[in-house]
Design an enzyme around this catalytic site. Structure first.
Site, PDB file in Angstrom:
ATOM      1  N   ASN A 102       0.837  -1.211   0.000  1.00 31.65           N
ATOM      2  CA  ASN A 102       0.000   0.000   0.000  1.00 31.65           C
ATOM      3  C   ASN A 102       0.865   1.252   0.000  1.00 31.65           C
ATOM      4  O   ASN A 102       1.936   1.270   0.595  1.00 31.65           O
ATOM      5  CB  ASN A 102      -0.920   0.004   1.226  1.00 31.65           C
ATOM      6  CG  ASN A 102      -1.866  -1.176   1.236  1.00 31.65           C
ATOM      7  OD1 ASN A 102      -2.126  -1.780   0.200  1.00 31.65           O
ATOM      8  ND2 ASN A 102      -2.377  -1.532   2.402  1.00 31.65           N
ATOM      9  N   HIS A 119       6.030  -0.155  -2.474  1.00 31.14           N
ATOM     10  CA  HIS A 119       5.668   0.624  -3.672  1.00 31.14           C
ATOM     11  C   HIS A 119       5.690   2.117  -3.427  1.00 31.14           C
ATOM     12  O   HIS A 119       5.134   2.878  -4.216  1.00 31.14           O
ATOM     13  CB  HIS A 119       4.296   0.169  -4.194  1.00 31.14           C
ATOM     14  CG  HIS A 119       4.285  -1.262  -4.639  1.00 31.14           C
ATOM     15  ND1 HIS A 119       3.131  -1.996  -4.818  1.00 31.14           N
ATOM     16  CD2 HIS A 119       5.310  -2.110  -4.932  1.00 31.14           C
ATOM     17  CE1 HIS A 119       3.448  -3.225  -5.198  1.00 31.14           C
ATOM     18  NE2 HIS A 119       4.751  -3.323  -5.272  1.00 31.14           N
ATOM     19  N   CYS A 130      16.634  16.465  -9.044  1.00 33.78           N
ATOM     20  CA  CYS A 130      17.517  16.636  -7.874  1.00 33.78           C
ATOM     21  C   CYS A 130      17.163  15.695  -6.724  1.00 33.78           C
ATOM     22  O   CYS A 130      17.821  15.706  -5.691  1.00 33.78           O
ATOM     23  CB  CYS A 130      17.502  18.092  -7.396  1.00 33.78           C
ATOM     24  SG  CYS A 130      15.989  18.584  -6.510  1.00 33.78           S
ATOM     25  N   CYS A 187      14.721  23.104  -7.894  1.00 36.69           N
ATOM     26  CA  CYS A 187      15.538  23.153  -9.123  1.00 36.69           C
ATOM     27  C   CYS A 187      14.709  23.322 -10.392  1.00 36.69           C
ATOM     28  O   CYS A 187      15.269  23.399 -11.481  1.00 36.69           O
ATOM     29  CB  CYS A 187      16.388  21.881  -9.237  1.00 36.69           C
ATOM     30  SG  CYS A 187      15.483  20.435  -9.843  1.00 36.69           S
ATOM     31  N   GLY A 224      -4.939  -9.087   3.524  1.00 32.69           N
ATOM     32  CA  GLY A 224      -5.618  -8.231   2.543  1.00 32.69           C
ATOM     33  C   GLY A 224      -4.888  -8.063   1.231  1.00 32.69           C
ATOM     34  O   GLY A 224      -4.861  -6.977   0.675  1.00 32.69           O
ATOM     35  N   SER A 226      -4.205 -10.191  -2.622  1.00 29.89           N
ATOM     36  CA  SER A 226      -4.380 -11.363  -3.473  1.00 29.89           C
ATOM     37  C   SER A 226      -3.023 -11.831  -4.020  1.00 29.89           C
ATOM     38  O   SER A 226      -2.946 -12.856  -4.675  1.00 29.89           O
ATOM     39  CB  SER A 226      -5.321 -11.033  -4.634  1.00 29.89           C
ATOM     40  OG  SER A 226      -4.808  -9.954  -5.380  1.00 29.89           O
TER      41      SER A 226
END
Ligand SMILES: [Zn+2]
Length: 276
Positions: A102, A119, A130, A187, A224, A226
């Site tokens: 998540n 992730h 930068c 930047c 939770g 799959s």
């Protein structure tokens, strides 16, 4: 159900270094919709691909316009009883750590500390030039100010785009060319949410940390998920190869069903508090 809860409690008693692997099914009770239906098939339209995002300004406009509409749902979500139960189990030394798929940041807000967000985290925005990470709240405020015509409406009665777990939203707009893209305040570089898009790889250092945590564990609890995405499935597969037992709390089937010894087909938000 009672019998299965007893078995899960027994599982946590017998294994003192349980690696918990969490997915979207844990956050649905916080109002963040799941990517996948019970058959594990991805819903909705094709997701943004990372290489396209970096190549094309048009793709970036499309992403940021949809994400600007979807983000408030993620920003407004709170940890649920499942997140809190995992934080309590960690504080009590009952689990080894959490690897989550998540990007909603809810584990951290619930108090979990030994955590790897495989992730990334949607509440950060990284400069591709930068590498400065900006708070998404700042970028969101800038986006809303620069693109007032696209500010989502609400609450009841009006058309509010359906939020998606990656902060994207199902909003149909004919024109994106007028959309003002955000740029790095440090930047002037190109900004990307600090999440792993489809077609992109998890940074090798983060993968190494996750593999090390998995190596230290003596069992795996899937919550939770799959496990349809390989980055999550690999941890179940590695555990099975090392003869480490795997338990799961998940509604619907998983890609690792043949590897899971103990499966509770129930909502994580109901089951996890019973394990504390
Ligand atoms: Zn920058």
């Amino acid at each position: 159900m009672k019998h299965e809860i007893d078995q899960l409690q027994d599982f946590l008693q017998r294994h003192r270094r349980v690696l918990v692997l969490t997915g979207a099914g844990l956050s649905t009770a916080s109002g963040i919709p799941d990517y996948r239906d019970k058959d594990g098939v991805r819903r909705g339209r094709n997701p943004i691909q990372g290489p396209d995002f970096r190549k094309s300004e048009a793709v970036r406009r499309r992403y940021w316009a949809r994400s600007m509409a979807g983000y408030p749902t993620l920003a407004g979500a709170s940890p649920n009883a499942g997140h809190r139960a995992l934080a309590e189990l960690e504080a009590a030394g009952r689990i080894h750590g959490i690897i989550t798929q998540n990007v909603d940041g809810l584990h951290t807000r619930a108090g979990s500390r030994k955590l790897i967000e495989l992730h990334g985290n949607i509440h950060g925005v990284v400069c591709l030039d930068c590498r400065t990470v900006h708070p998404r709240a700042d970028i969101q405020a800038w986006l809303a100010q620069a693109n007032p015509a696209l500010v989502p409406t609400g609450p009841a009665g009006e058309v509010v785009p359906e939020a998606r777990p990656d902060g994207d939203a199902e909003v149909e707009l004919d024109e994106f060319q007028d959309f003002q893209l955000p740029y790095c305040g440090a930047c002037g570089g190109t900004l990307q949410p600090d999440v792993i898009f489809f077609g992109d790889n998890i940074p090798s250092e983060r993968t190494a940390d996750a593999l090390a945590m998995a190596e230290e564990a003596d069992a795996v609890l899937v919550v939770g998920s799959s496990l349809m995405v390989f980055s999550g499935y690999r941890f179940a597969k590695l555990a099975a190869q090392a003869n480490k037992p795997i338990a799961a709390i998940n509604l619907g089937k998983t890609r690792a069903d043949d590897l899971i010894g103990l499966k509770v087909e129930a909502s994580a938000v109901e089951v996890l508090p019973l394990l504390v």
